[in-house]
Scaffold this motif. Structure first.
Motif, PDB file in Angstrom:
ATOM      1  N   TRP A   1      26.885  25.741  34.321  1.00 51.53           N
ATOM      2  CA  TRP A   1      27.190  27.025  34.984  1.00 51.53           C
ATOM      3  C   TRP A   1      26.446  28.161  34.263  1.00 51.53           C
TER       4      TRP A   1
ATOM      5  N   MET B   1      34.024  34.237  29.550  1.00 46.37           N
ATOM      6  CA  MET B   1      34.924  33.687  30.569  1.00 46.37           C
ATOM      7  C   MET B   1      34.862  32.158  30.550  1.00 46.37           C
TER       8      MET B   1
ATOM      9  N   HIS C   1      34.174  33.571  49.560  1.00 48.84           N
ATOM     10  CA  HIS C   1      34.007  33.421  48.109  1.00 48.84           C
ATOM     11  C   HIS C   1      32.921  34.379  47.592  1.00 48.84           C
TER      12      HIS C   1
ATOM     13  N   TYR D   1      37.850  44.482  42.675  1.00 49.05           N
ATOM     14  CA  TYR D   1      38.454  43.147  42.539  1.00 49.05           C
ATOM     15  C   TYR D   1      39.854  43.273  41.960  1.00 49.05           C
TER      16      TYR D   1
ATOM     17  N   LYS E   1      34.190  37.877  47.449  1.00 53.60           N
ATOM     18  CA  LYS E   1      35.108  38.044  46.322  1.00 53.60           C
ATOM     19  C   LYS E   1      34.322  38.194  45.019  1.00 53.60           C
TER      20      LYS E   1
ATOM     21  N   HIS F   1      40.810  27.686  38.612  1.00 60.93           N
ATOM     22  CA  HIS F   1      40.063  26.802  37.707  1.00 60.93           C
ATOM     23  C   HIS F   1      40.958  25.829  36.950  1.00 60.93           C
TER      24      HIS F   1
ATOM     25  N   ARG G   1      34.615  28.295  53.481  1.00 56.83           N
ATOM     26  CA  ARG G   1      34.988  29.660  53.072  1.00 56.83           C
ATOM     27  C   ARG G   1      33.963  30.285  52.119  1.00 56.83           C
TER      28      ARG G   1
ATOM     29  N   LEU H   1      40.584  22.035  37.744  1.00 54.50           N
ATOM     30  CA  LEU H   1      39.277  21.511  38.145  1.00 54.50           C
ATOM     31  C   LEU H   1      38.894  20.330  37.246  1.00 54.50           C
TER      32      LEU H   1
ATOM     33  N   PHE I   1      32.291  22.678  43.841  1.00 60.21           N
ATOM     34  CA  PHE I   1      32.456  23.938  44.584  1.00 60.21           C
ATOM     35  C   PHE I   1      32.610  23.665  46.079  1.00 60.21           C
TER      36      PHE I   1
ATOM     37  N   PHE J   1      34.212  40.967  42.128  1.00 65.57           N
ATOM     38  CA  PHE J   1      34.489  40.638  40.723  1.00 65.57           C
ATOM     39  C   PHE J   1      33.408  41.239  39.805  1.00 65.57           C
ATOM     40  N   TRP J   2      32.133  40.973  40.127  1.00 70.32           N
ATOM     41  CA  TRP J   2      31.059  41.438  39.235  1.00 70.32           C
ATOM     42  C   TRP J   2      30.829  42.942  39.336  1.00 70.32           C
TER      43      TRP J   2
END
Ligand code: HEM
Length: 137
Positions: free
Chosen positions: A90, A117, A51, A69, A54, A77, A47, A80, A40, A58-59
């Motif tokens: 995670w 997700m 993040h 969002y 954002k 991703h 930034r 990655l 990350f 999103f949530w």
């Protein structure tokens, strides 16, 4: 008197402040995690505030149906350097942060969404890796 969060009666996620608490705590743990922190930090650099904001949106969109969002979650991703272990880690941090602060339908939904997700990202990442194709989205 100082009361530890584990001794307070937990409530469900119900507003933007709750989302901010969840997201801030989650990413502060992510950043300290040996496995995920470097991935990350390397990409996000200076930034982090952007993040976090954002991720509030999103949530908030997913859990509170306040549609702030607009974006495509997958592309950042796609390349990655991650495996199943990264997503498991995670999810462990996500679920334990949720359990620490919240209980109820929204908290359960947050766990379920995180799981779905993570599963979808891992599936797509492996698909593109194996097919040597460029992600369309
Ligand atoms: C191994 C696990 C994961 C890693 C290493 C990871 C890493 C990242 C990184 C580095 C970014 C920021 C990209 C940038 O702005 O430069 C990002 C963005 C994001 N991540 Fe993840 N992520 C992981 C799992 C997840 C999961 C499970 C979800 C969903 C529940 C998620 C949702 C998002 C969203 C919504 C964004 C913002 C996308 C946008 O730019 O609109 N991530 N992630």
């Amino acid at each position: 008197m100082y009361i530890k969060s584990s001794e307070m009666a937990l409530a469900d996620i119900s507003n933007l402040e709750d989302i901010q608490l969840l997201v801030n705590t989650f990413y502060s743990r992510i950043r300290e995690n040996e496995l995920l922190g470097p991935i990350f930090n390397e990409r996000i650099g200076d930034r982090w505030q952007e993040h976090l904001e954002k991720m509030y949106r999103f949530w908030q969109t997913v859990l509170l149906e306040v549609h702030t969002y607009t974006g495509s979650p997958f592309p950042p991703h796609a390349k990655l350097p991650v495996e199943a272990l990264h997503f498991d880690t995670w999810l462990q941090i996500w679920n334990s942060t949720l359990d620490e602060f919240f209980t109820g339908e929204k908290a359960s939904e947050a766990k379920w969404r995180g799981y779905k997700m993570a599963e979808m990202f891992m599936y797509k990442i492996e698909y593109y890796r194996n097919n040597d194709a460029k992600p369309l989205l």
